[in-house]
Design an enzyme around this catalytic site. Sequence first.
Site, PDB file in Angstrom:
ATOM      1  N   HIS A 191       0.798  -1.239   0.000  1.00 12.14           N
ATOM      2  CA  HIS A 191       0.000   0.000   0.000  1.00 12.14           C
ATOM      3  C   HIS A 191       0.823   1.278   0.000  1.00 12.14           C
ATOM      4  O   HIS A 191       0.276   2.359  -0.117  1.00 12.14           O
ATOM      5  CB  HIS A 191      -0.946   0.027   1.214  1.00 12.14           C
ATOM      6  CG  HIS A 191      -0.218   0.278   2.501  1.00 12.14           C
ATOM      7  ND1 HIS A 191       0.467  -0.712   3.153  1.00 12.14           N
ATOM      8  CD2 HIS A 191      -0.040   1.408   3.222  1.00 12.14           C
ATOM      9  CE1 HIS A 191       1.022  -0.211   4.235  1.00 12.14           C
ATOM     10  NE2 HIS A 191       0.741   1.075   4.307  1.00 12.14           N
TER      11      HIS A 191
HETATM   12  C1  UD1 Z   1      -2.008   5.096   6.217  1.00  7.70           C
HETATM   13  C2  UD1 Z   1      -0.684   5.550   6.846  1.00  7.70           C
HETATM   14  C3  UD1 Z   1       0.375   4.462   6.664  1.00  7.70           C
HETATM   15  C4  UD1 Z   1      -0.127   3.137   7.192  1.00  7.70           C
HETATM   16  C5  UD1 Z   1      -1.452   2.805   6.505  1.00  7.70           C
HETATM   17  C6  UD1 Z   1      -2.022   1.505   6.985  1.00  7.70           C
HETATM   18  C7  UD1 Z   1      -0.233   7.980   6.797  1.00  7.70           C
HETATM   19  C8  UD1 Z   1       0.669   8.997   6.212  1.00  7.70           C
HETATM   20  N1  UD1 Z   1      -0.165   6.762   6.230  1.00  7.70           N
HETATM   21  O1  UD1 Z   1      -1.768   4.954   4.835  1.00  7.70           O
HETATM   22  O2  UD1 Z   1       1.541   4.822   7.375  1.00  7.70           O
HETATM   23  O3  UD1 Z   1       0.832   2.141   6.932  1.00  7.70           O
HETATM   24  O4  UD1 Z   1      -2.386   3.853   6.787  1.00  7.70           O
HETATM   25  O5  UD1 Z   1      -3.144   1.161   6.231  1.00  7.70           O
HETATM   26  O6  UD1 Z   1      -0.947   8.257   7.733  1.00  7.70           O
HETATM   27  N2  UD1 Z   1      -9.161   4.528   2.062  1.00  7.70           N
HETATM   28  C9  UD1 Z   1     -10.410   3.966   2.010  1.00  7.70           C
HETATM   29  N3  UD1 Z   1     -10.988   3.587   3.184  1.00  7.70           N
HETATM   30  C10 UD1 Z   1     -10.379   3.749   4.392  1.00  7.70           C
HETATM   31  C11 UD1 Z   1      -9.118   4.348   4.417  1.00  7.70           C
HETATM   32  C12 UD1 Z   1      -8.509   4.723   3.249  1.00  7.70           C
HETATM   33  O7  UD1 Z   1     -10.986   3.774   0.965  1.00  7.70           O
HETATM   34  O8  UD1 Z   1     -10.965   3.369   5.424  1.00  7.70           O
HETATM   35  C13 UD1 Z   1      -8.496   4.908   0.786  1.00  7.70           C
HETATM   36  C14 UD1 Z   1      -8.828   6.308   0.346  1.00  7.70           C
HETATM   37  O9  UD1 Z   1      -8.861   6.320  -1.046  1.00  7.70           O
HETATM   38  C15 UD1 Z   1      -7.619   7.109   0.805  1.00  7.70           C
HETATM   39  C16 UD1 Z   1      -6.511   6.094   0.623  1.00  7.70           C
HETATM   40  O10 UD1 Z   1      -7.095   4.829   0.947  1.00  7.70           O
HETATM   41  O11 UD1 Z   1      -7.447   8.265   0.104  1.00  7.70           O
HETATM   42  C17 UD1 Z   1      -5.288   6.309   1.476  1.00  7.70           C
HETATM   43  O12 UD1 Z   1      -5.665   6.389   2.843  1.00  7.70           O
HETATM   44  P1  UD1 Z   1      -4.744   7.199   3.872  1.00  7.70           P
HETATM   45  O13 UD1 Z   1      -5.307   7.091   5.238  1.00  7.70           O
HETATM   46  O14 UD1 Z   1      -4.415   8.540   3.328  1.00  7.70           O
HETATM   47  O15 UD1 Z   1      -3.358   6.460   3.819  1.00  7.70           O
HETATM   48  P2  UD1 Z   1      -2.996   4.923   3.801  1.00  7.70           P
HETATM   49  O16 UD1 Z   1      -2.413   4.609   2.482  1.00  7.70           O
HETATM   50  O17 UD1 Z   1      -4.078   4.055   4.319  1.00  7.70           O
END
Ligand code: UD1
Length: 363
Positions: free
Chosen positions: A204
């Site tokens: 991811h």
């Molecule tokens: C975040 C953390 C990362 C951790 C990871 C675990 C930061 C900078 N990054 O990354 O360190 O390893 O979580 O999973 O905080 N999304 C959904 N549903 C959700 C959550 C996210 O659809 O419940 C999708 C959305 O499109 C979102 C994308 O995932 O924009 C990224 O989510 P985000 O929380 O920004 O970062 P992660 O890649 O999950």
Amino acid sequence: MKILVIAGTRPNFMKAAPLITAAKASGIEALLIHTGQHYDDAMSKVFFDELGLPRPHRNLDVGSGSHGEVTARCLEGLEKVFVDERPDWVLVVGDVNSTLAGALAAAKLRIPLAHIEAGLRSFDRDMPEEINRVVTDAVSDLLFVTEPTGVKNLLAEGRSEKAIHLVGNVMIDTLDRFLPFAKKKAAASTFGLKEHSYALLTLHRPSNVDQPRNLQILYCQLAAVQERFPVLFPIHPRTRAKMEATGMLKYFESLPQLRLTDPLGYIDFLSLMVTARVVLTDSGGIQEETTVLGVPCLTLRDNTERPITIEQGTNQLVGASGEKLIAVLDLVHKESRPAIKRPHLWDGKASERIVRILVARSE
Ligand code: UD1
């Protein structure tokens, strides 16, 4: 004594759970504040159900967005919560944007702040988490560290020895508590997989999945991996979104021995790790969990902030695009399962140590 534990993303929940349990057992009022950075049932709710976490005292529902947007929404919301609740301590875990926001809000309000999993450094500022780690540590009053390199890094940054405590790994507290349930569950058979003969994959990180070129290289690597072992790939929503946007999803789906599934709950994933032949990942926490389980872990990154998993554990770096993946995989395949060597203090009691130190500091 009243403490607030801040959690927002999937890997925070398994760290918050044992801290809250240990604090409550010592008569401390311990409240969970959920920022809502992760909000899907599969990324959040399932962990509350499985880990026995209390319902969040407050949920800020910040949702997704750019780093600035998410951090700002968390910061604004947490500041209000801290002003209302006036805790004796704020505890932040890990290195995500919710961690950084919790740290900044507490530090500016001069509320005592403890960082759990302090001192880890990849020395790679292209990783957003590295910035979060450095800033969070710089403003924390107490620094709870999982491995000796963390102590070394903090001392090198000028932190006082008095603030630093090597206490072990709270995520392993949770693993130890739930391992018997995971073993009983034997999740591999649910996916039609034979124990000790499949690879489990997670990806991811932006550095792996955000660039179409990287996804193409990874596709070629995985095409070769799945010729050797069946591969199970519980897919993070961010990775699925990137694969869809670049048109790569259908190529991954077309690989006959690569199976994509929705993100899994904690017990299922732990169960699948226990009986995997090998785990392929870019996650930080999974490098630590596989070390404790004695399962070979090939990490698709160029560096790690958790070097103990290489020095004493089962982890090997194979490059962000998996340049060395196939060569290392073939070696791992020939070798027998490595002996389990648990790092010092990764014994299931880290949260109890942290709570004892917090209580002593408050007396
Ligand atoms: C975040 C953390 C990362 C951790 C990871 C675990 C930061 C900078 N990054 O990354 O360190 O390893 O979580 O999973 O905080 N999304 C959904 N549903 C959700 C959550 C996210 O659809 O419940 C999708 C959305 O499109 C979102 C994308 O995932 O924009 C990224 O989510 P985000 O929380 O920004 O970062 P992660 O890649 O999950």
